[in-house]
Design an enzyme around this catalytic site. Structure first.
Site, mmCIF file in Angstrom:
data_model
loop_
_atom_site.group_PDB
_atom_site.id
_atom_site.type_symbol
_atom_site.label_atom_id
_atom_site.label_comp_id
_atom_site.label_asym_id
_atom_site.label_seq_id
_atom_site.Cartn_x
_atom_site.Cartn_y
_atom_site.Cartn_z
ATOM 1 N N SER A 115 0.828 -1.214 0.000
ATOM 2 C CA SER A 115 0.000 0.000 0.000
ATOM 3 C C SER A 115 0.858 1.257 0.000
ATOM 4 O O SER A 115 0.582 2.216 -0.733
ATOM 5 C CB SER A 115 -0.924 -0.001 1.220
ATOM 6 O OG SER A 115 -1.802 -1.095 1.183
ATOM 7 N N ARG A 139 -13.214 -12.822 -1.202
ATOM 8 C CA ARG A 139 -12.444 -13.446 -0.126
ATOM 9 C C ARG A 139 -13.325 -14.094 0.944
ATOM 10 O O ARG A 139 -12.892 -15.052 1.593
ATOM 11 C CB ARG A 139 -11.494 -12.409 0.499
ATOM 12 C CG ARG A 139 -10.311 -12.086 -0.405
ATOM 13 C CD ARG A 139 -9.441 -10.997 0.149
ATOM 14 N NE ARG A 139 -8.175 -10.920 -0.594
ATOM 15 C CZ ARG A 139 -7.286 -9.942 -0.452
ATOM 16 N NH1 ARG A 139 -7.524 -8.949 0.395
ATOM 17 N NH2 ARG A 139 -6.170 -9.951 -1.148
ATOM 18 N N SER A 142 -12.468 0.834 5.768
ATOM 19 C CA SER A 142 -11.003 0.770 5.708
ATOM 20 C C SER A 142 -10.362 2.124 5.985
ATOM 21 O O SER A 142 -9.437 2.549 5.263
ATOM 22 C CB SER A 142 -10.554 0.224 4.339
ATOM 23 O OG SER A 142 -11.167 -1.009 4.057
ATOM 24 N N SER A 195 -14.913 0.539 -1.484
ATOM 25 C CA SER A 195 -13.458 0.398 -1.365
ATOM 26 C C SER A 195 -12.860 1.750 -1.012
ATOM 27 O O SER A 195 -13.203 2.772 -1.624
ATOM 28 C CB SER A 195 -12.847 -0.105 -2.680
ATOM 29 O OG SER A 195 -11.436 -0.062 -2.619
ATOM 30 N N SER A 196 -11.967 1.755 -0.034
ATOM 31 C CA SER A 196 -11.289 3.002 0.330
ATOM 32 C C SER A 196 -10.343 3.462 -0.776
ATOM 33 O O SER A 196 -9.909 4.618 -0.784
ATOM 34 C CB SER A 196 -10.510 2.813 1.631
ATOM 35 O OG SER A 196 -9.463 1.873 1.455
ATOM 36 N N LYS A 233 2.588 -11.173 -5.554
ATOM 37 C CA LYS A 233 1.894 -9.879 -5.556
ATOM 38 C C LYS A 233 2.417 -8.972 -4.454
ATOM 39 O O LYS A 233 2.522 -7.763 -4.641
ATOM 40 C CB LYS A 233 0.395 -10.117 -5.398
ATOM 41 C CG LYS A 233 -0.462 -8.865 -5.530
ATOM 42 C CD LYS A 233 -1.932 -9.224 -5.476
ATOM 43 C CE LYS A 233 -2.810 -7.990 -5.589
ATOM 44 N NZ LYS A 233 -2.757 -7.363 -6.909
ATOM 45 N N GLY A 236 -4.874 -3.608 -7.868
ATOM 46 C CA GLY A 236 -5.836 -2.557 -7.525
ATOM 47 C C GLY A 236 -5.165 -1.315 -6.980
ATOM 48 O O GLY A 236 -5.620 -0.192 -7.221
ATOM 49 N N ARG A 293 1.665 3.863 -3.453
ATOM 50 C CA ARG A 293 1.326 5.269 -3.235
ATOM 51 C C ARG A 293 2.564 6.146 -3.423
ATOM 52 O O ARG A 293 2.522 7.192 -4.085
ATOM 53 C CB ARG A 293 0.755 5.465 -1.828
ATOM 54 C CG ARG A 293 -0.696 5.019 -1.639
ATOM 55 C CD ARG A 293 -1.050 5.005 -0.164
ATOM 56 N NE ARG A 293 -2.450 4.786 0.129
ATOM 57 C CZ ARG A 293 -3.062 3.612 0.119
ATOM 58 N NH1 ARG A 293 -2.358 2.529 -0.206
ATOM 59 N NH2 ARG A 293 -4.351 3.506 0.429
ATOM 60 N N HIS A 336 -2.874 -13.741 -3.299
ATOM 61 C CA HIS A 336 -1.711 -13.933 -2.434
ATOM 62 C C HIS A 336 -2.083 -14.182 -0.986
ATOM 63 O O HIS A 336 -1.460 -14.997 -0.299
ATOM 64 C CB HIS A 336 -0.790 -12.712 -2.544
ATOM 65 C CG HIS A 336 -1.474 -11.401 -2.275
ATOM 66 N ND1 HIS A 336 -0.970 -10.452 -1.420
ATOM 67 C CD2 HIS A 336 -2.639 -10.861 -2.744
ATOM 68 C CE1 HIS A 336 -1.762 -9.405 -1.387
ATOM 69 N NE2 HIS A 336 -2.794 -9.635 -2.188
ATOM 70 N N ARG A 337 -3.104 -13.492 -0.493
ATOM 71 C CA ARG A 337 -3.441 -13.607 0.924
ATOM 72 C C ARG A 337 -4.095 -14.953 1.244
ATOM 73 O O ARG A 337 -3.915 -15.487 2.340
ATOM 74 C CB ARG A 337 -4.315 -12.438 1.369
ATOM 75 C CG ARG A 337 -3.633 -11.097 1.141
ATOM 76 C CD ARG A 337 -4.044 -10.029 2.114
ATOM 77 N NE ARG A 337 -3.393 -8.770 1.787
ATOM 78 C CZ ARG A 337 -2.136 -8.461 2.123
ATOM 79 N NH1 ARG A 337 -1.413 -9.344 2.784
ATOM 80 N NH2 ARG A 337 -1.612 -7.305 1.780
ATOM 81 N N ASP A 356 2.706 -6.148 -8.061
ATOM 82 C CA ASP A 356 1.973 -4.880 -8.069
ATOM 83 C C ASP A 356 2.889 -3.684 -8.286
ATOM 84 O O ASP A 356 2.545 -2.747 -9.020
ATOM 85 C CB ASP A 356 1.207 -4.711 -6.748
ATOM 86 C CG ASP A 356 -0.136 -5.435 -6.774
ATOM 87 O OD1 ASP A 356 -0.249 -6.422 -7.532
ATOM 88 O OD2 ASP A 356 -1.057 -5.022 -6.053
ATOM 89 N N ASN A 363 -3.487 -7.420 -11.986
ATOM 90 C CA ASN A 363 -4.577 -7.458 -10.994
ATOM 91 C C ASN A 363 -4.237 -6.545 -9.825
ATOM 92 O O ASN A 363 -4.577 -6.819 -8.683
ATOM 93 C CB ASN A 363 -4.801 -8.893 -10.501
ATOM 94 C CG ASN A 363 -6.147 -9.066 -9.807
ATOM 95 O OD1 ASN A 363 -7.034 -8.227 -9.921
ATOM 96 N ND2 ASN A 363 -6.291 -10.153 -9.065
ATOM 97 N N LYS A 389 -12.177 -7.823 -3.612
ATOM 98 C CA LYS A 389 -10.708 -7.816 -3.656
ATOM 99 C C LYS A 389 -10.232 -8.690 -4.817
ATOM 100 O O LYS A 389 -10.954 -8.882 -5.798
ATOM 101 C CB LYS A 389 -10.149 -8.296 -2.316
ATOM 102 C CG LYS A 389 -10.462 -7.357 -1.151
ATOM 103 C CD LYS A 389 -9.619 -6.105 -1.212
ATOM 104 C CE LYS A 389 -9.778 -5.249 0.032
ATOM 105 N NZ LYS A 389 -8.880 -4.076 0.021
#
Length: 661
Positions: free
Chosen positions: A26, A352, A202, A172-173, A423, A97, A30, A395-396, A52, A95, A348
């Site tokens: 994240s 999930r 979030s 989604s935030s 990812k 996001g 950014r 991945h999670r 990513d 993929n 996501k």
């Protein structure tokens, strides 16, 4: 990174040690985009290297940013909010996001001729609320497929910024983050207001965004969680240097590991109590379940506390990504665990909530789910089931369910498509295996024995590659020992047996595929000669040398498993191996293979001489008093005289599958 079709994790018991985490996804993406939008050059330290971030870096290069990558340090030359070229650009966003949403907003405000598309799952992830907000302020965006979803076409905007810009906050935030990062580009002469419609989910991820915007000179005024004002005169400015925190979401797996596994504890380096990431609050949830955790500014220490863990009922809006780990911890609890306010899981990388429910049921658990909640019932001893976990290119999901390998029933867990962890954490499984210890005697070992030139080395290394296992070429150990002894001035005779054995005990050898490294130096060609083979046969008859190398060979049996090839792997070194293969071929066939191999390398050779040498070596190896060459009593014989290497690989894998299941 494991790039295999699947990864079988044997039953694990304990875990101890220290893990250094990769940078936050994240924060990384950014920071990359903010560095690209600002004036000046930014040096980014500890950037996450993942799918990513590679997507974002590729996009920035397409935009004309200067991008210099030196390991985990990346230097970005900012565009100052303007494109360097007016050419049409097509972006492939995979993929990702965290790249797709903010880049869409930034490009829409900057204006140009852009298309953005991704993998099929990206085209199922909603983006309509962000597009609606951007259109509201005058951006030109068209859908190239289904309305509300990528792919997108972006043109030149006619910005209308007088009225507040509405954006939904309950999906989604990332939509709000995208606007907060893009709109400072248009705030030179006026303030811009964003209003959140509905409850903002979030929130911690918005705090990350606001924190980073501040670092880049943008001071957003937050009025509760419903109204955000970007002041007039805002202008991005490089901070010069910025460090990326380790990923708090990735920390959750190792926090859970410390809470579940027996051992002296887990220390996590790179993220701690001072983290700007909301997922650091996973620590509080783990403590509610019974974990013992202490922390410092950039470290955490976790130990197993209450056992079994305690079931909890928790609103997880503040830890949406890390909360997935709680779902697997719940399997080890004393009562059901309910995770609430997790509607964002549905949109996501996959759905999930559905994924965690389906895969937990495969393990034997009872699971209930709703639109924004999931309840997982614990699995008591005797009810765990071996399972093949489908990972949905998420991945999670893969990382979460690896923790099921610590189950008390000692059943195996298979993780399908383990490379999906790239990812965010490409080396996740290596990190896990570096900390974990297996139940005694359960690390799987496949032995492939056979005579010289039967092709066992090629077969074993290729099977190891397919399974993601370590590889041991025991014949090369003897070759390397002989090579090292001769380099040390020791002849390969019985009078030097003790000295050669001492040398062999600490032989710094490593195998990388079919490459052999001695103290980091490639000695493959030096030991693969005919003379090297004869020397190996000589040292292998020295009992003290063989004894010295036994412990070294045993040390190669590490998680997740081992492929060992040689002449006595199944009979002497790993007699308990569940699969022993004795590979052979006729002397004529082996001589022809060796002949072609030598000729291809520029060596002269005679086919008749090679065959005679092989037959003589076979006789010598089969008649020697120490570990003579012979199949193990329970070995499966494979004559590959008329088989391709792929056919041989398929046969060994078929045997292994039948043994393992």
């Amino acid at each position: 990174m494991f790039a295999t079709e699947f990864l079988d994790i044997p039953p694990l018991k304990g875990a101890s040690g220290t893990v250094a985490l990769p940078g936050s996804k994240s924060i990384s993406n950014r920071v990359l985009l903010l560095s690209a939008l600002c004036h000046g050059t930014t040096v980014v330290h500890d950037l996450l290297d993942s799918d990513d971030t590679r997507v974002m870096l590729a996009a920035l290069r397409q935009l004309g940013c200067g991008v210099d990558v030196q390991g985990s340090i990346v230097t970005i030359g900012g565009l100052g909010g303007k494109r360097s070229s007016q050419e049409a650009i097509a972006f492939f966003m995979g993929n990702a996001g965290t790249a797709m949403r903010p880049l869409t907003a930034a490009l829409a405000v900057m204006g140009g001729d852009f298309t953005l598309k991704g993998v099929p799952r990206m085209h199922e992830r909603p983006i309509g609320d962000l597009v609606d907000a951007l259109r509201e302020l005058g951006c030109q965006i068209d859908y190239l497929g289904n309305a509300g979803f990528p792919p997108l076409r972006i043109g030149q905007p006619d910005l209308q910024l007088d009225a507040p810009i509405p954006v939904r906050g309950d999906v989604s935030s990332q939509f709000l983050t995208a606007l907060l990062m893009a709109l400072p580009l248009a705030a030179a002469n006026r303030s811009i207001t964003i209003e959140v419609v509905g409850e903002l989910i979030s929130k911690p991820y918005i705090e990350i965004t606001l924190n980073l915007l501040h670092r880049y000179g943008i001071h957003v005024e937050r009025q509760g969680w419903q109204r955000f004002v970007i002041p007039a005169g805002s202008r991005y400015q490089s901070p010069g240097t910025i460090h990326v925190e380790a990923d708090a979401s990735s920390a959750s797996y190792f926090i859970a590991l410390g809470a579940i596994a027996q051992g002296t504890g887990i220390r996590v380096q790179g993220v701690g109590a001072d983290s700007i990431q909301g997922d650091i609050r996973f620590v509080e949830a783990a403590q509610l379940m019974g974990a013992q955790i202490t922390s410092g500014p950039n470290w955490l220490e976790i130990q197993r506390g209450a056992w079994p863990l305690k079931g909890i009922d928790l609103d997880c809006n503040h830890i949406p990504d890390a909360a997935m780990t709680l779902a697997v911890m719940a399997l080890y609890a004393d009562s059901p665990t309910t995770l609430r306010n997790i509607a964002s899981w549905r949109v996501k990388e996959t759905d999930r909530i559905a994924a965690m429910a389906i895969e937990s049921r495969k393990l034997g658990a009872t699971v209930e789910e709703g639109p924004d909640w999931i309840t997982i019932h614990p699995l008591p001893v005797g009810q765990w089931q071996a399972a093949s976990i489908h990972t949905y290119d998420d991945h999670r999901v893969a990382m979460c369910f690896s923790l099921a390998a610590f189950n008390p029933d000692q059943v195996q867990v298979r993780i399908e498509d383990p490379k999906c962890v790239a990812k965010t954490f490409p080396d996740y499984f290596e990190a896990l295996f570096g900390l974990a210890t297996a139940q005694p005697g359960v690390i799987p070992v496949i032995c492939i024995d056979g005579p010289t030139a039967s092709g066992k080395g090629t077969l074993a290394s290729r099977v190891a590659e397919r399974l993601g296992y370590h590889y041991l070429d025991s014949g090369a150990l003897y070759r390397v020992t002989a090579y090292a002894a001769l380099q040390a001035g020791l002849s390969l005779e019985p009078q030097h047996e003790t000295a050669i054995a001492l040398l062999a005990e600490t032989l710094p050898v490593r195998f990388a595929g079919e490459q052999v490294l001695l103290a980091g130096v490639d000695v493959t060609d030096a030991i693969r000669s005919e003379e090297g083979g004869m020397n190996a046969s000589k040292v292998s008859t020295l009992p003290d040398v063989r004894t010295a190398l036994v412990a070294l060979q045993h040390s190669f049996a590490r998680l997740p498993g081992l492929l060992a090839d040689g002449r006595d792997m199944g009979t002497v070194i790993f007699p308990q191996s569940p699969l022993k293969v004795f590979l052979t071929a006729s002397a004529a066939q082996r001589a022809e293979r060796r002949y072609k191999q030598l000729i291809s390398k520029g060596f002269s050779a005679k086919l008749d001489s090679l065959r005679a040498d092989l037959e003589a070596r076979d006789a010598r190896d089969m008649s020697r008093s120490v570990a003579p060459l012979k199949p193990a009593q329970d070995a499966l014989q494979l004559d590959n005289s008329h088989l391709s290497i792929e056919q041989s690989i398929d046969q060994v894998l078929a045997w292994w599958h039948s043994k393992a299941h």
